[in-house]
Scaffold this active site. Structure first.
Site, short mmCIF file in Angstrom:
data_model
loop_
_atom_site.label_atom_id
_atom_site.label_comp_id
_atom_site.label_asym_id
_atom_site.label_seq_id
_atom_site.Cartn_x
_atom_site.Cartn_y
_atom_site.Cartn_z
N ASP A 142 5.64 33.72 -8.46
CA ASP A 142 5.01 32.41 -8.91
C ASP A 142 6.75 31.59 -8.66
OD1 ASP A 142 4.69 29.83 -8.54
OD2 ASP A 142 2.80 29.92 -9.67
N CYS A 195 -2.20 30.50 -1.94
CA CYS A 195 -1.35 31.33 -3.40
C CYS A 195 -2.37 29.99 -4.22
CB CYS A 195 -0.17 30.55 -3.29
SG CYS A 195 0.58 29.20 -2.97
N ASN A 226 -0.39 25.96 -3.74
CA ASN A 226 0.01 25.96 -2.20
C ASN A 226 0.78 24.47 -1.70
OD1 ASN A 226 -1.79 24.24 0.76
ND2 ASN A 226 -0.75 26.09 0.69
N CYS A 252 4.54 25.70 -2.59
CA CYS A 252 5.62 27.16 -3.01
C CYS A 252 5.20 28.15 -2.35
CB CYS A 252 5.60 27.27 -4.55
SG CYS A 252 6.15 25.75 -5.64
N ARG A 253 4.50 29.21 -2.30
CA ARG A 253 4.77 30.29 -1.62
C ARG A 253 3.54 30.61 0.17
NH1 ARG A 253 1.91 33.30 -6.82
NH2 ARG A 253 1.39 31.53 -6.55
N SER A 254 2.12 29.89 -0.30
CA SER A 254 1.27 30.38 0.97
C SER A 254 2.28 28.70 2.02
CB SER A 254 0.35 29.41 0.91
OG SER A 254 -0.13 28.29 0.01
P1 4NP Z 1 2.37 28.05 -5.54
O1 4NP Z 1 3.19 27.38 -6.88
O2 4NP Z 1 1.04 28.92 -5.92
O3 4NP Z 1 3.46 29.36 -4.74
O4 4NP Z 1 2.08 26.46 -4.83
C1 4NP Z 1 2.53 27.16 -8.04
C2 4NP Z 1 2.92 25.23 -7.89
C3 4NP Z 1 2.13 24.78 -8.83
C4 4NP Z 1 1.32 25.08 -9.84
C5 4NP Z 1 1.28 26.34 -9.74
C6 4NP Z 1 1.99 27.10 -8.62
N1 4NP Z 1 0.69 24.23 -10.59
O5 4NP Z 1 0.46 24.89 -11.57
O6 4NP Z 1 0.89 23.25 -10.32
#
Ligand code: 4NP
Length: 159
Positions: free
Chosen positions: A127, A10, A13, A15-17
């Site tokens: 997200d 994702c 790294n 939240c989702r992955s």
């Molecule tokens: P992820 O979510 O891609 O599912 O881990 C996010 C985590 C952090 C950010 C964006 C999406 N960020 O912009 O810091």
């Protein structure tokens, strides 16, 4: 069945992955397939290098019996050599991963997570980072469904 090395990707790294990694690992343990399938996750951004998953995702996961505790790392070109299947959570992830693919063989390893959904019709895993509790619950619902679909395909050696 064949052996598989699976990488979930994702943006951050956190939240989702890492959630997908924890969900699939638990399913693998339940079926005793630890020797057949290895799982990891990474982010296209590197924004959160070395961080534990987002506390909100950890909390929502814990309520469903998961432990999300992998540390964030950035996706690299070397991952194309270390993994058989690389799963993108959304179209931006897909594009960012494909941009780094060194050859056709590598490109063929990249798939969208929602391609393995069976009960939901989403075209990406939204997200949850800027969302409320609902976003984290939805992400987990979608990831559990897609992990189940993915694992079924692997146990039938269809990938
Ligand atoms: P992820 O979510 O891609 O599912 O881990 C996010 C985590 C952090 C950010 C964006 C999406 N960020 O912009 O810091």
């Amino acid at each position: 069945m064949k052996n598989y090395k699976v990488l979930f990707v994702c943006l951050g790294n956190i939240c989702r992955s890492p959630a997908a990694e924890g969900v699939l690992k638990k399913m693998i343990e339940k079926q005793g397939l630890q020797d057949k399938i290895t799982v990891d996750s990474a982010g296209t951004s590197g924004y959160h290098n070395g961080d534990l998953p987002d506390p909100r995702m950890r909390r929502h996961g814990a309520r469903r019996g998961y432990k999300f505790d992998s540390l964030s790392r950035k996706f690299t070109c070397g991952d194309f050599y270390d993994f058989d299947i690389i799963l993108a959570m959304d179209d931006n992830n897909y594009r960012d991963i494909m941009r780094l693919a060194p050859d056709l063989e590598s490109e063929k390893k990249v798939r969208r997570m929602v391609d393995f959904s069976t009960r939901f019709g989403y075209d990406h895993i939204p997200d949850p980072y800027y969302s409320g509790a609902d976003g984290f619950e939805l992400a987990l619902d979608l990831l559990e469904d897609a992990c189940e679909g993915l694992l079924n395909k692997m146990t039938r050696s269809e990938l």
